[in-house]
Design an enzyme around this catalytic site. Structure first.
Site, PDB file in Angstrom:
ATOM      1  CD  GLU A 119     -13.115  35.134  15.342  1.00 30.80           C
ATOM      2  OE1 GLU A 119     -12.212  34.597  14.663  1.00 30.80           O
ATOM      3  OE2 GLU A 119     -13.874  34.486  16.088  1.00 30.80           O
ATOM      4  CD1 TRP A 134      -3.340  26.042  34.320  1.00 26.87           C
ATOM      5  CD2 TRP A 134      -5.048  25.414  33.037  1.00 26.87           C
ATOM      6  NE1 TRP A 134      -4.430  26.797  34.675  1.00 26.87           N
ATOM      7  CE2 TRP A 134      -5.498  26.433  33.891  1.00 26.87           C
ATOM      8  CE3 TRP A 134      -5.957  24.857  32.126  1.00 26.87           C
ATOM      9  CZ2 TRP A 134      -6.800  26.909  33.883  1.00 26.87           C
ATOM     10  CZ3 TRP A 134      -7.255  25.326  32.113  1.00 26.87           C
ATOM     11  CH2 TRP A 134      -7.676  26.336  32.984  1.00 26.87           C
ATOM     12  CB  THR A 173     -16.004  31.582  13.571  1.00 21.38           C
ATOM     13  OG1 THR A 173     -17.346  31.323  14.004  1.00 21.38           O
ATOM     14  CG2 THR A 173     -15.660  33.040  13.819  1.00 21.38           C
ATOM     15  CE  LYS A 232      -7.963  24.023  36.494  1.00 22.17           C
ATOM     16  NZ  LYS A 232      -8.790  25.078  36.998  1.00 22.17           N
TER      17      LYS A 232
END
Ligand code: AMP
Length: 543
Positions: free
Chosen positions: A329, A441, A184, A436
């Protein structure tokens, strides 16, 4: 009662068989420094046999890791097949990693052999004395002086192949044998190793060929503008081999939009694939010059969200973008945003801008960020995407970060999304990038898309910075198109956004810069932006 079907192993050796027997005449074209290199699948298979013989002679055995540090070309493709088909594991090194991370991935994978392109030797030299597992180096384009600081045996790729017969006795492999590994990109902490199996790659390739996925066929000429170290080049090398598609590799010119346009035109590309930043630059050239690529039927795009302005612009020049979502992944295919038969024409663009519905073989759900409970598919509730399927990682190499996998066998992706009643994902943000503000959000992705729709804007990235009252507030980093440099103001951008996003979403500051930092896979590097960002004016005056 058991089924009475053959237990035929799903391995990449089957693809070698297809390429040799069915598609030997099909072309593989690679851009070189001055020209192009051209050969056929028949030539490829012959050289794959020689390469496996050579690697075996160098001591590579089943289960051993062979790393590559190479560009997108035919030699890299030969390694994609020879290494897994002999039972060894291909580890494609990310050539843009910082030395510490490169060292980490080589040590974590315990690579024994590294095959390196001559031009990338300096990258390897930076870690040369810190990778004790590496005993053999094979240099592609090995003419000229050999690396000085590199220990171990050093061989020339072409000389190795020339010395061998094209007849490798391929071993019978279990389909769950490891075939390849990718790390990754490691935006936080060390990169984590994802180990693909033959079975996962085989099934993933079949998925890529489906009409509602990439729909790759023998009649296609595919131009992958994805580094071959990035999530298996999105599965294109194996899918193309399975289908018999012509492949066009851009060599080391992935970031050169002019080369890409020329190559696509000259070689008759019908499908291209890459992250949005690539297409932002390609679109600039097409709009400026009036050139078009009428043979291209689709431009597959993922890795980060496609801004609306980009998709509209590409539509205008006749390039249809297909939005897809996935990650290292997930091999990486997770979802495709193909339009459904019941989608009314006026909603098509909106649907195509979403990240799409789960590909056959993949199951997706969203889980509440606080409680972990599964959320409804109402297009409103947003939570972390979790997924499972035969090409989704079950664990990382050495069991790193086990919390990313749920007890009931799902991968926690770290992406936040809604799912609508038709099953279409819309990514709101990365869990780490969502802003935030005052307990609510704000989606940095949505704000970026809205800003990039401004006609004078080339690129924009939004990050949250600390605010004394609101906890975090959005700040936008904006790159104007070259012809509008110095001619676009913060007020203009704010005014443009006013009727597109909620008032409290408007960025507190707009900062103009010449270029956005990019990650090793060409995405906007928000971690780098955050690390160097000036605090908000409100925070400075409060302290
Ligand atoms: P990588 O493992 O480097 O391929 O990065 C995977 C990550 O890229 C995902 O977890 C997402 O955060 C992001 N990503 C991939 N595709 C998309 C997309 N179509 N829209 C938004 N983000 C995406």
């Amino acid at each position: 009662m058991r089924g009475l079907m053959q237990d035929y192993p799903l391995t990449l050796q089957h693809l070698l068989w297809r390429m040799e027997r069915l598609f030997a005449r099909k072309e593989i074209v690679s851009r070189t420094e001055q020209d192009v290199h051209r050969y056929t699948y028949g030539d490829l298979v012959e050289r794959v046999n020689r390469l496996a013989m050579a690697l075996h002679r160098l001591g590579v055995r089943e289960g051993d890791r062979v790393a590559t540090l190479a560009w997108n070309d035919y030699r890299h493709l030969e390694l994609y097949y020879a290494v897994p088909c002999m039972g060894a594991v291909l580890h494609t090194l990310n050539l843009r990693l910082f030395p510490d991370q490169l060292e980490f991935t080589i040590r974590d994978a315990e690579d024994g052999v590294v095959v390196v392109d001559r031009t990338l030797i300096p990258v390897l030299e930076r870690v040369a004395d810190r990778i004790p597992s590496v005993r053999t180096i094979v240099v592609i384009d090995g003419d000229g002086p050999l690396p000085e600081r590199i220990r171990g045996e050093v061989h020339d790729y072409e000389r190795l192949l020339a010395a061998e017969e094209p007849r490798y006795p391929w071993p019978r492999l279990d389909e769950n044998t490891a075939a390849a590994m990718c790390y990754t990109s490691g935006t936080t902490g060390n990169p984590k190793g994802v180990v693909y199996s033959h079975r996962s790659q085989f099934l993933h390739a079949m998925c890529v060929l489906q009409a509602d996925s990439m729909g790759l066929s023998e009649r296609d000429a595919v131009l992958p503008v994805v580094p071959m170290f990035h999530a298996n080049c999105w599965g294109v090398p194996y899918a193309a081999g399975m289908a018999g598609s012509k492949v066009i590799f851009p060599g080391r010119f992935l970031g050169d939009a002019q080369v890409l346009v020329d190559l696509a035109e000259q070689e008759g590309a019908t499908v291209m694939a890459g992250v949005p930043t690539i297409w932002i630059n390609v679109l600039q050239i097409l709009e400026r010059t009036g050139r078009r690529l009428p043979r291209v039927r689709s431009v597959l795009c993922g890795g980060s969200a496609i801004p609306r302005g980009l998709m509209e612009g590409m539509d205008r020049v006749g390039l249809r973008m297909i939005h897809a979502w996935g990650m290292t992944e997930t091999s990486p295919v997770g979802s495709f945003a193909q339009v459904r038969s019941w989608t009314p024409p006026e909603r098509e663009l909106e649907v195509r801008l979403k990240q799409g519905a789960a590909a056959p073989g993949v199951e997706i759900r969203i889980a509440d960020l606080a409680t972990g409970e599964e959320l409804p598919w109402d297009g409103v509730a947003f939570g972390e995407i979790q997924c499972r399927g035969p090409w989704i990682a079950a664990a990382y190499n050495r069991n790193a970060d086990p919390d990313r996998f749920t007890e009931d066998g799902w991968l926690r992706t770290g992406d936040v999304a809604t799912i609508d009643p038709d099953g279409y994902l819309a990514i709101v943000d990365r869990t780490k990038d969502v802003i935030k503000s005052g307990g609510e959000w704000i989606s940095s992705v949505e704000l970026e898309g809205a800003i990039m729709a401004h006609p004078k804007v080339l690129e924009a990235a939004v990050i949250g910075l600390q605010h004394p009252t609101w906890q975090e507030r959005p700040v936008a980093y904006v790159v104007p198109k070259p012809e509008f440099k110095g001619q676009v103001t913060a007020e203009e951008i704010q005014g443009f956004l006013a009727d597109k996003v909620a008032r409290w979403w408007l960025p507190d500051e707009i900062r103009f810069i010449d270029e956005l930092p990019k990650t090793s896979t060409m995405k906007f590097d928000k971690k780098a932006l955050r690390a160097t960002a000036e605090p908000l004016a409100a925070a400075r005056s409060a302290s």
